[in-house]
Design a protein around this motif. Structure first.
Motif: not given
Lengths: 331, 289
Positions: A51-59, A61-62, A65
């Motif tokens: 959950y952290t790597v594929f859902i929370v971290y990308p958010l 990162s956005a 960015y």
């Protein structure tokens, strides 16, 4: 959430005999002693990591960015709110507000149709004897179908020359109503909203059915015995009790319609044809990120993601907390 | 039943023709809308069995002779067989992985309190309200870095992760409701934590597992956005993206398109008819809690 463990026989007995032992917060559901740390970690870590790597971290990162300048896929340095300024200025700003307006129309129109009909069907089905299961199944089926399938199916049916909708209208002598439904800029958005409501209607119907089943029938019956008409009993007794369910439907419809993309993509393409008259935030975000010649695309798309996130998440949280308070007052 | 009977007497006396008329109106509304809800799906199924020329002449007719050739052509010529296999692989694997990690976490969070457990639960459940698509740009670059771009395994990982909040939400509530004595009895018999979980708790939450898995299956089977962005090679398309590719290539061939739509929809309809209860439980998991 209901903590049924508080009501377990063990809990009741403990409560009656003596004040419950203070020092044992680990006793939930009477599970006894807490397992060692490494055992708990084995249970929790896989879900937490995924959950952290594929859902929370990308958010997150956005968010990062969105604060940087970009040259293609290379970060050029902190630019503060420059990307956000780009969103709201010039021609992009116009597109953004237009798409936002369409999302609001989607939400308002879908809510109006699906909540009214969904509630009406749930209430009427309570009394229906014959065919109840069949009717419920019929209403829910479109909700299970992929929005992409719904979109293509309806664009075939709404096609001006070969479509079934206009064929039916002509067959019953309503030739004047046979329109180019998805090709006319004035009609395209309302048509999409109706298709969206057609797909969604079973969902509020199910939620209201579940909520109605949780209400004791005595309330409404008492009002009827006191001489209230069926309509008044519903309006003054049942409807106020359904406010929490209506709230849940509103929040979920809001989140769904602010992120709508599939249906519009299937029926009107990635540009929201004709002439952007059905463009929505989801499509604008997709085009900004993956269909954008500007070297700063990543920064701009991320800024848009942050804005949409804050708006949708913020409103859902606020609405949910208002709902909680409502519910507390009802009890 | 008895309460109903006792009030029915005076009530029935008061309402007369008006109520009967209301009953008829209600039935007309209910069955009328059922027709509106079902007609497009019936039309889709019927049209998939008609030859192209007939469809063009009359969009509403019944098939003179059912034509299954549309399906054969859609399956092979238009690659629906391949899209179908990809969809099955991605959906089934992601549902299994997502549910497996969720049920483990839900067990620990539902049965025990430990420092940080409350916060952890809030953190995982926050995902219920997060529009996860908005993280797609970083996901794209993360996948690029990990070599998962254009790979079905990449989709499986995002999908499994996206199922965690809902799985934890439903299963934690379920684990909490299990009676207390069970665990004690098992411990007295000398069972360790993993045996307790696997042999006693897991079989007891089977109904909730079915609800979670079916609900996830529907979501993931229908998802369009992630493969649209993350998959480039047409051989790895799932059904929803395959449909859009097909629509741009064969857009004018309605009979094939109808067959493709049915192929995409049929598994879900069958699942729903076989397990209506569990699907409905999944859809309504948010209320009455």
């Amino acid at each position: 959430m209901v903590r049924t463990d508080r009501l377990s026989p063990a809990g009741l007995r403990a409560g009656r005999a003596a004040p419950p032992p203070r020092r044992r917060p680990a006793r939930r559901g009477g599970a006894g002693h807490r397992p060692p740390w490494w055992v708990l970690a084995v249970f929790v870590l896989p879900a937490l990591a995924l959950y952290t790597v594929f859902i929370v971290y990308p958010l997150f990162s956005a968010l990062q960015y969105s604060l940087f300048g970009w040259q293609g896929t290379r970060q050029t340095g902190l630019v503060g709110l420059e990307n956000f300024r780009h969103l709201f200025g010039g021609i992009y700003g116009e597109r953004l507000w237009r798409a936002f307006g369409h999302n609001l129309a989607f939400f308002a129109g879908t809510m109006l149709v699906q909540t009214t009909l969904g509630l009406a069907f749930a209430v009427l089905l309570r009394r229906a004897r014959a065919g109840r299961r069949f009717l419920q199944t019929a209403y829910v089926l479109p909700h299970l179908v992929s929005p992409i399938v719904v979109g293509y199916l309806w664009s075939l049916m709404l096609s001006p020359q070969f479509g079934a909708v206009n064929a039916v209208l002509r067959a019953v002598g309503l030739d004047a109503l046979a329109q180019p439904w998805t090709g006319d800029p004035a009609l395209a958005l309302p048509t999409l909203i109706l298709v969206n409501a057609w797909q969604w209607i079973g969902f509020p119907m199910l939620l209201f059915t579940a909520a109605l089943a949780g209400l004791p029938p005595e309330y409404e019956e008492a009002a009827r015995v006191d001489g209230a008409s069926a309509w008044r009993a519903f309006w003054h007794v049942t409807l106020p009790l359904l406010v929490p369910a209506i709230g849940v439907v509103s929040v979920l419809t809001f989140v769904g319609n602010m992120n709508v993309l599939d249906l519009v993509y299937a029926m009107q393409g990635s540009q929201g044809a004709p002439g952007g008259s059905t463009d929505v935030l989801g499509l604008l975000f997709y085009r900004t990120a993956f269909n954008n010649p500007d070297p700063g695309a990543i920064g701009q798309a991320s800024a848009l993601a942050v804005v949409m996130f804050v708006f949708v998440f913020g409103i859902s949280i606020a609405a949910t907390s208002v709902l909680r308070r409502w519910e507390a007052r009802l009890r | 039943m008895s309460a109903e009977a006792s009030v029915a007497g005076p009530r029935r006396a008061r309402r007369g023709a008006g109520a009967a008329l209301g009953g008829v109106a209600a039935r007309v509304l209910l069955w009328g809308y059922a027709a509106v809800a079902l007609a497009p799906l019936v039309l889709m199924a019927v049209s998939s069995l008609r030859p192209e020329a007939e469809l063009r002449a009359d969009p509403l007719g019944l098939p003179t002779i059912p034509e299954f050739g549309n399906y054969a052509r859609a399956w092979t010529e238009a690659d629906f067989g391949g899209y179908f296999a990809n969809s099955v692989f991605v959906t089934v694997t992601a549902v299994l992985l997502g549910t497996a990690v969720s049920v483990l976490a839900a067990y620990a969070l539902g049965r025990y309190t430990f420092p940080g457990s409350g916060l952890l639960l809030i953190y995982l459940l926050a995902g219920l309200m997060i529009p996860i698509r908005l993280g797609i740009v970083p996901v794209f670059y993360l996948f690029d870095m990990l070599g998962l771009l254009d790979s079905l395994w990449g989709l499986v990982l995002v999908y499994a992760a996206s199922g965690v909040p809902f799985g934890v939400f439903v299963l934690t509530a379920f684990f909490r409701q299990l009676p207390a004595g069970l665990a004690e009895a098992a411990r007295i018999d000398g069972a360790g934590e993993f045996r307790l979980f696997g042999q006693i708790m897991l079989p007891l939450v089977r109904p909730a597992l079915a609800t979670v898995m079916l609900f996830q299956f529907i979501q993931l089977w229908n998802d369009f956005f992630f493969p649209l962005v993350l998959i480039r090679d047409q051989d790895r398309y799932t059904l929803p993206v395959g449909l859009t590719a097909f629509f741009t290539e064969y857009g004018l061939n309605q009979s094939l398109l109808y067959a493709g739509l049915v192929i995409t929809t049929l598994p879900l309809v069958l699942l729903f008819l076989l397990a209506t209860r569990q699907v409905v439980d999944g859809l309504t998991a948010g209320v009455n809690r």
